[in-house]
Design a protein around this motif. Structure first.
Motif, PDB file in Angstrom:
ATOM      1  N   GLY A  31      32.699  23.214  48.947  1.00 25.71           N
ATOM      2  CA  GLY A  31      32.834  23.196  50.356  1.00 25.71           C
ATOM      3  C   GLY A  31      33.743  24.349  50.210  1.00 25.71           C
ATOM      4  O   GLY A  31      34.666  24.829  51.140  1.00 25.71           O
ATOM      5  N   ASN A  32      34.546  24.869  49.445  1.00 21.34           N
ATOM      6  CA  ASN A  32      35.265  25.645  48.737  1.00 21.34           C
ATOM      7  C   ASN A  32      35.104  27.425  49.302  1.00 21.34           C
ATOM      8  O   ASN A  32      33.691  28.244  48.753  1.00 21.34           O
ATOM      9  CB  ASN A  32      36.089  26.041  47.232  1.00 21.34           C
ATOM     10  N   GLY A  33      36.283  28.331  50.004  1.00 21.98           N
ATOM     11  CA  GLY A  33      35.752  29.673  50.108  1.00 21.98           C
ATOM     12  C   GLY A  33      35.619  30.371  48.574  1.00 21.98           C
ATOM     13  O   GLY A  33      37.248  30.096  48.065  1.00 21.98           O
ATOM     14  N   VAL A  34      34.960  31.464  48.543  1.00 20.33           N
ATOM     15  CA  VAL A  34      35.023  32.190  47.725  1.00 20.33           C
ATOM     16  C   VAL A  34      35.340  33.532  48.468  1.00 20.33           C
ATOM     17  O   VAL A  34      34.667  33.935  48.964  1.00 20.33           O
ATOM     18  CB  VAL A  34      34.046  31.879  46.563  1.00 20.33           C
ATOM     19  N   ALA A  35      36.974  34.587  47.437  1.00 19.72           N
ATOM     20  CA  ALA A  35      36.587  35.799  47.867  1.00 19.72           C
ATOM     21  C   ALA A  35      36.265  36.431  46.657  1.00 19.72           C
ATOM     22  O   ALA A  35      36.529  36.371  46.010  1.00 19.72           O
ATOM     23  CB  ALA A  35      37.501  35.989  47.982  1.00 19.72           C
ATOM     24  N   TRP A  36      36.181  37.920  46.954  1.00 18.44           N
ATOM     25  CA  TRP A  36      36.388  38.856  45.660  1.00 18.44           C
ATOM     26  C   TRP A  36      37.453  39.794  45.895  1.00 18.44           C
ATOM     27  O   TRP A  36      37.213  39.523  47.396  1.00 18.44           O
ATOM     28  CB  TRP A  36      34.566  40.353  46.090  1.00 18.44           C
ATOM     29  N   PHE A  37      38.292  39.720  45.098  1.00 17.07           N
ATOM     30  CA  PHE A  37      38.893  40.932  45.679  1.00 17.07           C
ATOM     31  C   PHE A  37      38.477  42.099  44.180  1.00 17.07           C
ATOM     32  O   PHE A  37      37.938  42.045  43.720  1.00 17.07           O
ATOM     33  CB  PHE A  37      40.941  40.404  45.162  1.00 17.07           C
ATOM     34  N   ARG A  38      39.247  42.933  44.180  1.00 18.33           N
ATOM     35  CA  ARG A  38      39.028  44.527  43.226  1.00 18.33           C
ATOM     36  C   ARG A  38      40.965  45.441  43.863  1.00 18.33           C
ATOM     37  O   ARG A  38      41.985  44.675  44.214  1.00 18.33           O
ATOM     38  CB  ARG A  38      38.027  45.600  43.907  1.00 18.33           C
ATOM     39  N   GLN A  39      41.371  46.146  42.044  1.00 13.71           N
ATOM     40  CA  GLN A  39      42.024  46.106  41.725  1.00 13.71           C
ATOM     41  C   GLN A  39      41.857  47.689  41.112  1.00 13.71           C
ATOM     42  O   GLN A  39      41.363  47.954  39.798  1.00 13.71           O
ATOM     43  CB  GLN A  39      43.093  45.213  40.630  1.00 13.71           C
ATOM     44  N   CYS A  96      36.526  37.388  41.453  1.00 12.29           N
ATOM     45  CA  CYS A  96      36.222  36.567  42.087  1.00 12.29           C
ATOM     46  C   CYS A  96      37.830  36.034  42.078  1.00 12.29           C
ATOM     47  O   CYS A  96      37.883  35.236  41.382  1.00 12.29           O
ATOM     48  CB  CYS A  96      35.296  36.358  41.822  1.00 12.29           C
ATOM     49  N   ALA A  97      37.441  34.847  43.183  1.00 14.43           N
ATOM     50  CA  ALA A  97      38.742  33.985  43.057  1.00 14.43           C
ATOM     51  C   ALA A  97      38.062  32.918  43.681  1.00 14.43           C
ATOM     52  O   ALA A  97      36.991  33.030  45.355  1.00 14.43           O
ATOM     53  CB  ALA A  97      39.912  34.361  43.606  1.00 14.43           C
ATOM     54  N   MET A  98      39.014  31.611  44.130  1.00 17.94           N
ATOM     55  CA  MET A  98      38.341  30.392  44.979  1.00 17.94           C
ATOM     56  C   MET A  98      39.216  30.100  45.395  1.00 17.94           C
ATOM     57  O   MET A  98      40.412  29.487  45.080  1.00 17.94           O
ATOM     58  CB  MET A  98      37.268  29.527  43.764  1.00 17.94           C
TER      59      MET A  98
END
Length: 124
Positions: A31-39, A96-98
């Motif tokens: 149930g954890n949110g997941v995101a994409w970041f970029r650099q 990606c990050a949780m």
């Protein structure tokens, strides 16, 4: 302990499409949110998109709204980022990050687990 691994990066011309994926191992995203970041080269890491761990509600940076789509598979082991009509400014390493929370945010500090990143290059 969860490990995240991104894949699917590569080169794409402006206006083209590309998808990247983030696979979880060790445990599912649950149930954890997941995101994409970029650099981008020489710049800090910026938020791109995120998905709520339970409702699957999605959130996007204004710069990608309407062009990118984040979604997750039913087993909750893979999160995808579908990119279309890409621009040169979309170039960068995508991570990606949780999150430790169900509702994801755009803050780097809210994310405990990170993948190694995958390179996306938009160039003609």
């Amino acid at each position: 302990q969860v490990q995240l691994a991104e894949s699917g990066g590569g080169s794409v011309p402006p206006g083209g499409s590309l998808s990247v994926s983030c696979a979880a191992s060790g445990r599912s995203f649950g149930g954890n949110g997941v995101a994409w970041f970029r650099q981008a080269p020489g710049k800090g890491r910026e938020f791109v998109a995120a998905i709520n761990g339970i409702s699957r509600s999605t959130y996007y940076a204004k710069s990608v709204q309407g062009r990118f789509n984040i979604f997750r598979d039913s087993p909750k082991t893979t999160v995808f980022l579908q990119m279309s009509n890409v621009k040169s400014e979309d170039t960068g390493v995508y991570f990606c990050a949780m999150s430790r929370k169900v509702v994801p945010t755009d803050r780097l500090g809210d994310y405990d687990y990170w993948g190694q990143g995958t390179q996306v290059t938009v160039s003609s």
